[in-house]
Design an enzyme around this catalytic site. Structure first.
Site, short mmCIF file in Angstrom:
data_model
loop_
_atom_site.label_atom_id
_atom_site.label_comp_id
_atom_site.label_asym_id
_atom_site.label_seq_id
_atom_site.Cartn_x
_atom_site.Cartn_y
_atom_site.Cartn_z
N CYS A 138 34.57 11.99 10.54
CA CYS A 138 35.42 12.71 9.59
C CYS A 138 35.34 14.20 9.92
O CYS A 138 34.60 14.63 10.77
CB CYS A 138 34.91 12.49 8.17
SG CYS A 138 34.68 10.78 7.77
N ARG A 165 39.97 14.12 13.92
CA ARG A 165 38.70 13.44 13.64
C ARG A 165 38.86 12.35 12.59
O ARG A 165 37.97 11.53 12.38
CB ARG A 165 37.66 14.44 13.17
CG ARG A 165 37.31 15.52 14.15
CD ARG A 165 36.33 16.50 13.56
NE ARG A 165 35.06 15.84 13.22
CZ ARG A 165 34.10 15.62 14.12
NH1 ARG A 165 34.27 16.01 15.36
NH2 ARG A 165 32.99 15.02 13.79
N TRP A 169 37.85 9.62 7.97
CA TRP A 169 38.06 8.46 8.84
C TRP A 169 37.21 7.37 8.20
O TRP A 169 35.99 7.35 8.34
CB TRP A 169 37.59 8.76 10.26
CG TRP A 169 37.65 7.57 11.15
CD1 TRP A 169 36.65 6.64 11.36
CD2 TRP A 169 38.75 7.11 11.92
NE1 TRP A 169 37.07 5.67 12.21
CE2 TRP A 169 38.35 5.92 12.58
CE3 TRP A 169 40.03 7.58 12.13
CZ2 TRP A 169 39.20 5.21 13.42
CZ3 TRP A 169 40.87 6.88 12.98
CH2 TRP A 169 40.45 5.70 13.61
N ASN A 229 30.03 13.43 6.69
CA ASN A 229 30.49 12.78 7.92
C ASN A 229 29.30 12.04 8.49
O ASN A 229 28.25 12.62 8.72
CB ASN A 229 30.99 13.83 8.93
CG ASN A 229 31.34 13.18 10.26
OD1 ASN A 229 31.67 11.99 10.31
ND2 ASN A 229 31.23 13.93 11.35
N GLY A 230 29.45 10.73 8.65
CA GLY A 230 28.36 9.90 9.19
C GLY A 230 28.27 8.60 8.44
O GLY A 230 29.20 8.19 7.73
N GLU A 286 38.69 -4.50 33.22
CA GLU A 286 38.78 -3.25 32.47
C GLU A 286 38.75 -2.05 33.40
O GLU A 286 39.49 -1.09 33.22
CB GLU A 286 37.65 -3.17 31.44
CG GLU A 286 37.63 -1.90 30.60
CD GLU A 286 38.92 -1.65 29.81
OE1 GLU A 286 39.76 -2.56 29.69
OE2 GLU A 286 39.11 -0.50 29.35
N LYS A 330 41.73 0.74 33.53
CA LYS A 330 41.45 2.18 33.33
C LYS A 330 42.06 3.00 34.46
O LYS A 330 42.67 4.03 34.26
CB LYS A 330 39.93 2.42 33.26
CG LYS A 330 39.30 2.05 31.94
CD LYS A 330 39.59 3.01 30.81
CE LYS A 330 40.65 2.67 29.82
NZ LYS A 330 40.96 1.39 29.35
N GLU A 343 46.23 2.66 34.53
CA GLU A 343 47.05 3.15 33.40
C GLU A 343 47.05 4.68 33.32
O GLU A 343 47.96 5.26 32.73
CB GLU A 343 46.57 2.56 32.08
CG GLU A 343 45.23 3.02 31.58
CD GLU A 343 44.92 2.46 30.19
OE1 GLU A 343 45.84 2.32 29.38
OE2 GLU A 343 43.75 2.15 29.94
N HIS A 401 42.09 -16.75 48.25
CA HIS A 401 43.23 -17.67 47.99
C HIS A 401 44.54 -16.90 47.93
O HIS A 401 45.48 -17.33 47.27
CB HIS A 401 42.99 -18.43 46.69
CG HIS A 401 41.77 -19.29 46.76
ND1 HIS A 401 41.73 -20.49 47.43
CD2 HIS A 401 40.52 -19.09 46.28
CE1 HIS A 401 40.51 -21.00 47.34
NE2 HIS A 401 39.75 -20.19 46.65
N LYS A 427 49.48 4.80 22.16
CA LYS A 427 48.12 4.48 21.74
C LYS A 427 48.08 3.16 21.00
O LYS A 427 47.14 2.40 21.12
CB LYS A 427 47.54 5.59 20.86
CG LYS A 427 46.10 5.36 20.43
CD LYS A 427 45.17 5.24 21.63
CE LYS A 427 43.76 4.90 21.23
NZ LYS A 427 42.92 4.58 22.41
#
Ligand code: AGP
Length: 608
Positions: free
Chosen positions: A2, A27, A75, A101-102, A481, A485, A488, A504, A603
C-alpha cells in the site's frame, strides 16, 4: 503493498496528502483514506475505489482542515476492497488513527484477545487490531504505547499514527515494509516511497526496522524500541520524478524482480505457524483434502506455466494426478472431468477472461474451485469457492515476475498441505521441505546479485533470431516461463521444449551459434539432459546451462554455466527462473524495447 503519506507543518495537510498519494497509486489503488487532526480532534474520510473518489469526497482536501494528517492508498490483502476496510483505522473513541502497509501475521490471535477485552471491530482487516492495541496501551505517552504494541505484533509493517491529544505530532514505525521521513522548509513528511514527497523535499531519512519516528512541524526525532533516541543521517535524493516511482530502478520489471524475495516471504511466512502450515483459507477440512481424487489446474500464460510446475510438485509430494490446461482450451473442449476432482484457477490479475470463463465452466459442472490470485476482490477471487492469495502487491510491468514467483510459493504450500494430510510425506521430509521453503527468499536475493554477469552475457544475444529453451520435468516447466519472458519483452523468437522432444523435429532449426538454454536442476535427470545438450552442440548450438551447484559434469556439454544454490529439487524452479528473468530483461533492454509495456500486450487480458 500500500501507499502511506503523512504531513505535519504550517500548511493544510489534506491537499499535500492527496498529492502524495497520487504518486503512490502504483503501489495499490482499490481504496483510499485520510485522517487529519485540526488541533482538537481527528477526522477520518475514506472510500472504496481509486484515489479520485476520495479527492471528490473531500473537495481536494478542502473539507478536512488541519495541519497534521496521514493518508493511505490500499492494496487489499486482508479484507476485500471497501470503504470500511480502507485505511486509516481508528479506535472507538476516535482519538487514535493508524495507516499500515504490510501484514500483521498474528492478527487473528490479537483480534480474538481484543474482543475478549471488549473491543468491537468494524472491519475485516489485520490493521484494525493496531488501532485497538494502541488504545489499550495508551496512557498519555504515544511513544510508550507504540513500543508496547510493537512487542505484541508479528509480521511486516510501516505505520503512520495520529493521537488526538498530541495534535502537534505524527508518529511513524517501520518493520520490513519501506518507510521514509522527509524534512522540508514548511513541515515534515512520512511516505512509503520517495515519489510522494519529492515535490516538497529531497532531504529524507530511511527508517530502519524497529525504529520509531516522531515528527513535529520543525523537529524530527528517532527512537529505538528501547526508547533510546537515535542519531540518523539524512540522504539527499537526486532522482527525477519518473525514476523515483521506480525507486531508482530503470524499469518496473527490474524493480519487481528485486521484490521477489519479499513477495515469496510474504506469501509463505504468514502461512507457517508453530512449525506447521496454516491454510484455513482453503476452506477445506483435512477429510475433504484427503478425498480429492484429481486436480485440474487452469490458467493462461505465465500463470499456466506456474500450473505446470504445480503439477510436478503436487504429483511429486501428494501423489494426486494433476491435469494442467490453458483456460482458452479448457472452456471450449467439453472436458471429461472425474467426480471428486478439484479445480485450481491461477491468475495474477484475477480478471483474465479465459480463466474466469473456465472457472464458471468448472462451477457449472459442480466442481469446487480454488483461486490462486494476486488482486484481492478481483472477479476470479470473488467467484472462486476459496482463494489462496499471492501477496505480491501490485505488479505494474506487463511481464510478470514477482507474482509468478509468489504463485509457485503458493503451489508449494498447497502441495505440502495435501501431502501432509494424505500421509505421502513423513514428518522429517515435511520439516526439510519447510526449511528449504523458508530459505528461498535469501537464495533468490543471492541470484539477483549476479545481474551484472547475466547482463554481460545477454548483450551477446541482442541480435539473435531464435533462442531455444529446454529441460526435462520441472526443468521443462521453467523453460516455458524463461522462453515467454524473453520473447514477450525482446520480440526475439523463442520456444521451450521438453529436452527429449527436440530430436523429433525442432532440432532441425539448430544452426551454428544458435543459443540453447538448457535447464538441469533435477539430479535424477542430469545425465539425460546432458545427452540432449551434446545433441544440439553437435549441430552447432551455443549452450547456456542453468544447473545446481555441484553439477560439474554439465560443464563438458556447456559453453556457459549458471549455478543456482542447493534446494529441494521440487523448489528449484523458484531459483532457476531468476537468471532466466534477468537474461530476458537485459536482452530486451539491449534491444531498446519498451520493457514495461511490450508491444501488442496488456497486463490483464480481459477479452477472449
Ligand atoms: C506473463 O508475463 C504475461 N503477462 C501473461 O502471460 C500473463 O501471465 C497471462 O496473461 C495471465 O494473466 P493473469 O495471471 O493475470 O491471469
Amino acid at each position: 503493498m500500500c501507499g502511506i503519506v503523512g504531513y505535519i507543518g504550517e500548511r493544510q495537510a489534506a491537499p499535500i496528502i492527496l498529492d502524495g498519494l497520487s504518486k503512490l497509486e502504483y503501489r495499490g489503488y482499490d481504496s483510499a483514506g485520510m485522517a487529519v487532526c485540526d488541533g482538537n480532534r481527528i477526522r477520518i474520510k475514506k472510500a472504496a475505489g481509486r484515489l479520485k473518489v476520495l479527492e471528490n469526497l473531500t473537495h481536494g482536501g478542502e473539507t478536512m482542515e488541519g495541519c497534521s494528517g496521514i493518508g493511505h492508498t490500499r492494496w487489499a490483502t486482508h479484507g476485500a476492497p471497501s470503504g470500511v476496510n480502507a485505511h486509516p483505522h481508528g479506535n472507538s473513541a476516535g482519538t487514535i488513527a493508524v495507516v499500515h502497509n504490510g501484514i500483521i501475521e498474528n492478527y487473528i490471535h490479537l483480534r480474538k484477545k481484543m474482543i475478549e477485552r471488549g473491543y468491537e471491530f468494524v472491519s475485516e482487516t489485520d490493521t484494525e487490531v493496531l488501532a485497538h492495541l494502541l488504545d489499550y496501551y495508551y496512557k498519555g505517552d504515544p511513544l510508550a504505547a507504540i513500543i508496547k504494541v510493537l512487542h505484541r505484533v508479528e509480521g511486516s509493517y510501516a505505520l503512520g499514527i495520529l493521537f488526538a491529544d498530541h495534535p502537534d505530532e505524527i508518529y511513524a514505525v517501520r518493520k520490513d515494509s519501506p518507510l521514509i521521513v522527509g524534512k522540508g522548509t514548511d513541515g515534515c513528511f512520512i511516505a512509503s516511497d520517495v515519489p510522494a514527497i519529492l515535490k516538497y523535499t529531497r532531504t529524507v531519512y530511511y527508517v530502519e526496522n524497529q525504529e520509531v519516528a516522531r515528527l513535529k512541524r520543525d523537529d524530527l526525532r528517532f527512537y529505538s524500541v528501547d526508547e533510546e533516541e537515535l542519531e540518523k543521517e539524512p540522504v539527499q535524493i537526486d532522482w527525477d520524478a519518473d525514476a523515483a516511482e521506480k525507486a531508482g530502478y530503470d524499469h518496473f520489471m527490474l524493480k519487481e524482480m528485486y521484490e521477489q524475495p519479499k513477495t515469496v516471504a510474504d506469501t509463505v511466512s504468514p502461512r507457517i505457524q508453530g512449525g506447521d502450515l496454516a491454510l484455513e483459507e482453503l476452506k477445506m477440512s483435512d477429510g475433504e483434502l484427503m478425498g480429492i481424487r484429481k486436480i485440474y489446474i487452469v490458467a493462461c500464460g505465465s500463470a499456466y506455466h506456474a500450473g505446470v510446475t504445480g503439477k510436478y510438485v503436487i504429483e511429486g509430494l501428494a501423489r494426486i494426478a494433476v491435469e494442467v490446461e490453458v483456460a482458452s482450451e479448457f472452456r471450449y473442449r467439453d472436458p471429461i472431468m472425474e467426480e471428486g476432482g478439484m479445480v485450481i484457477v491461477i491468475s495474477q490479475s484475477g480478471e483474465t477472461a479465459d480463466s474466469l470463463a473456465a472457472l464458471r465452466e468448472a462451477k457449472a459442472r459442480g466442481f469446487k474451485v480454488l483461486g490462486i490470485v494476486n488482486v484481492v476482490g478481483s472477479s476470479i477471487a470473488r467467484e472462486a469457492d476459496s482463494v489462496l492469495y499471492t501477496w505480491a502487491g501490485p505488479e505494474i510491468a506487463v511481464a510478470t515476475t514477482k507474482a509468478y514467483s509468489a504463485q509457485l510459493a503458493a503451489l508449494y504450500l498447497l502441495a505440502m498441505k495435501l501431502a501432509k494430510v494424505r500421509g505421502t510425506i513423513g514428518e522429517a521430509e515435511f520439516r526439510s521441505l519447510l526449511s528449504d521453503l523458508e530459505r528461498l527468499p535469501d537464495q533468490i536475493e543471492l541470484l539477483l546479485s549476479h545481474k551484472n554477469k547475466i547482463q554481460h552475457f545477454a548483450n551477446r544475444y541482442i541480435g539473435a533470431r531464435d533462442i531455444f529453451f529446454m529441460g526435462r520435468g520441472l526443468d521443462y516447466a521453467i523453460s516455458l516461463e524463461g522462453s515467454l519472458k524473453l520473447k514477450e519483452i525482446s520480440y526475439i523468437h523463442s520456444e521451450a521444449y521438453a529436452a527429449g522432444e527436440l530430436k523429433h523435429g525442432t532440432i532441425s532449426l539448430i544452426e551454428d551459434g544458435t543459443l540453447v538454454v538448457a535447464v538441469s536442476t533435477q539430479p535424477k535427470l542430469y545425465q539425460k539432459t546432458i545427452s540432449n545438450m551434446v545433441e544440439v552442440k553437435a549441430r552447432g548450438a551455443f549452450v547456456m546451462a542453468v544447473t545446481c551447484e555441484g553439477n560439474r559434469a554439465i560443464e563438458k556439454a556447456s559453453d556457459y554455466v549458471i549455478y543456482i544454490p542447493a534446494t529441494n529439487p521440487l523448489f528449484a524452479n523458484s531459483l532457476a527462473i531468476i537468471p532466466l528473468q534477468l537474461f530476458g530483461y537485459y536482452v530486451a533492454v539491449g534491444r531498446g524495447c519498451d520493457v514495461d509495456k511490450p508491444r501488442n500486450l496488456a497486463k490483464s487480458v480481459t477479452v477472449e
